[in-house]
Write a protein that holds these residues in place. Sequence first.
Motif, PDB file in Angstrom:
ATOM      1  N   VAL A 119       0.844  -1.190   0.000  1.00 26.57           N
ATOM      2  CA  VAL A 119       0.000   0.000   0.000  1.00 26.57           C
ATOM      3  C   VAL A 119       0.879   1.238   0.000  1.00 26.57           C
ATOM      4  O   VAL A 119       2.003   1.226   0.509  1.00 26.57           O
ATOM      5  CB  VAL A 119      -0.950   0.048   1.220  1.00 26.57           C
ATOM      6  CG1 VAL A 119      -1.949  -1.095   1.178  1.00 26.57           C
ATOM      7  CG2 VAL A 119      -0.158   0.024   2.520  1.00 26.57           C
ATOM      8  N   SER A 120       0.357   2.309  -0.566  1.00 26.59           N
ATOM      9  CA  SER A 120       1.089   3.567  -0.588  1.00 26.59           C
ATOM     10  C   SER A 120       0.959   4.256   0.757  1.00 26.59           C
ATOM     11  O   SER A 120      -0.128   4.345   1.326  1.00 26.59           O
ATOM     12  CB  SER A 120       0.535   4.473  -1.692  1.00 26.59           C
ATOM     13  OG  SER A 120       1.066   5.768  -1.583  1.00 26.59           O
ATOM     14  N   SER A 121       2.079   4.747   1.262  1.00 24.80           N
ATOM     15  CA  SER A 121       2.045   5.573   2.472  1.00 24.80           C
ATOM     16  C   SER A 121       2.301   7.025   2.127  1.00 24.80           C
ATOM     17  O   SER A 121       2.587   7.841   2.986  1.00 24.80           O
ATOM     18  CB  SER A 121       3.106   5.091   3.474  1.00 24.80           C
ATOM     19  OG  SER A 121       4.407   5.196   2.928  1.00 24.80           O
ATOM     20  N   GLU A 124       4.461  -0.997   3.237  1.00 26.07           N
ATOM     21  CA  GLU A 124       4.213   0.404   2.922  1.00 26.07           C
ATOM     22  C   GLU A 124       5.258   0.936   1.945  1.00 26.07           C
ATOM     23  O   GLU A 124       6.460   0.829   2.170  1.00 26.07           O
ATOM     24  CB  GLU A 124       4.201   1.242   4.201  1.00 26.07           C
ATOM     25  CG  GLU A 124       3.058   0.881   5.127  1.00 26.07           C
ATOM     26  CD  GLU A 124       2.870   1.901   6.233  1.00 26.07           C
ATOM     27  OE1 GLU A 124       3.634   2.883   6.277  1.00 26.07           O
ATOM     28  OE2 GLU A 124       1.961   1.698   7.057  1.00 26.07           O
ATOM     29  N   ARG A 180      -7.155   1.856   3.946  1.00 22.36           N
ATOM     30  CA  ARG A 180      -6.453   0.948   4.858  1.00 22.36           C
ATOM     31  C   ARG A 180      -7.383   0.486   5.982  1.00 22.36           C
ATOM     32  O   ARG A 180      -7.349  -0.682   6.389  1.00 22.36           O
ATOM     33  CB  ARG A 180      -5.224   1.636   5.435  1.00 22.36           C
ATOM     34  CG  ARG A 180      -4.431   0.727   6.353  1.00 22.36           C
ATOM     35  CD  ARG A 180      -3.006   1.157   6.477  1.00 22.36           C
ATOM     36  NE  ARG A 180      -2.276   0.331   7.401  1.00 22.36           N
ATOM     37  CZ  ARG A 180      -0.955   0.303   7.500  1.00 22.36           C
ATOM     38  NH1 ARG A 180      -0.231   1.070   6.703  1.00 22.36           N
ATOM     39  NH2 ARG A 180      -0.341  -0.466   8.371  1.00 22.36           N
ATOM     40  N   MET A 226      -6.267   7.344   1.657  1.00 23.20           N
ATOM     41  CA  MET A 226      -5.464   6.152   1.906  1.00 23.20           C
ATOM     42  C   MET A 226      -5.770   5.568   3.278  1.00 23.20           C
ATOM     43  O   MET A 226      -5.822   4.345   3.447  1.00 23.20           O
ATOM     44  CB  MET A 226      -3.977   6.517   1.811  1.00 23.20           C
ATOM     45  CG  MET A 226      -3.061   5.319   1.685  1.00 23.20           C
ATOM     46  SD  MET A 226      -3.387   4.341   0.207  1.00 23.20           S
ATOM     47  CE  MET A 226      -3.860   2.772   0.908  1.00 23.20           C
ATOM     48  N   ALA A 268       2.994   7.437  -4.427  1.00 22.05           N
ATOM     49  CA  ALA A 268       1.644   7.256  -4.953  1.00 22.05           C
ATOM     50  C   ALA A 268       1.684   7.072  -6.464  1.00 22.05           C
ATOM     51  O   ALA A 268       0.650   7.075  -7.121  1.00 22.05           O
ATOM     52  CB  ALA A 268       0.780   8.464  -4.600  1.00 22.05           C
TER      53      ALA A 268
END
Length: 298
Positions: free
Chosen positions: A193-195, A220, A207, A203, A224
């Motif tokens: 997943v993008s942090s 993470e 999450r 986001m 993006a």
Amino acid sequence: MDIAQLRCFLAVADELHFGRAAVKLHLSPSPVSRAVRRLETELGVELFIRDHRNVTLTAAGRALQSGGGEILGRFDSLGSLVRAAGEDKQRTVVVGGTHMAPPEILDRVVDLVRQADEDVKVKVVVADSAELLTRSARGSVDIALVHVPVASPGIEHRVLTTYHLAVAMRSDDPLAGGTHVEWSDVRQRGLMVSSSTGGPNAMTLIRTQLEERGIARFDEIDSADVVYLASLVRCGRGLIPTLHPEVGGPWRVFDDSAFVVLPFRDNSPQFSVALAWSPQHMTRGRAASRALESMLGN
């Protein structure tokens, strides 16, 4: 010292809490903390006294808060002054969109603005949701497509469409031969997943939905950029939540034989896009307001 650092400092000075300041700025706490640290390094003084429970201003911090608020206010008003001076000679409607906004929706907004006034100039600004909401509040963006949720003072919004997230993987992944993905498979392997702070509220919502479905393992990635994330999937056999390539835009990177995108069997997380605007600034643009009325009426 730059304006972004000053904006972060003043938000923390007002809230005396880095987390609340980050929410106010539509950012995550890490970039706010880094901006304040860089500012302290450049000035050579500590602006805050930090302990495990409290954040308080130092004498230097109080001095910067006193003068910095006026400077930031004057900076934020410059756009309105310039636009007001040129309004009679140049009718321009600024339409904002994130790079993750579906192209067909952004095109529809631009078309409606042009239909409302054939002589108007349309300028498209592409930025992350946090930046677009800030610009909308200042009046430098008339209408914008942003991620949900939207929590900006003085900004109204309407959800235009909601998409169901799917999972992208390499075409030779053990899960790629099926027609859908089971939550049990994803719980075992986890998700990338993008942090990134480009859309932290969205986001965080995604999450939260994943965690509610039992996902506890997250890799993470501080980006993006969908193309970059796709390259990580291609190289590492990871799984990543995504929109279907048919949505268009950056999601088309997965419309490639190297990848397979599968839906969840049930209860898939959702991703929504909304039209956002500032009623305070909307009255000045006939084309923008008519386009907004048309979009909201559809």
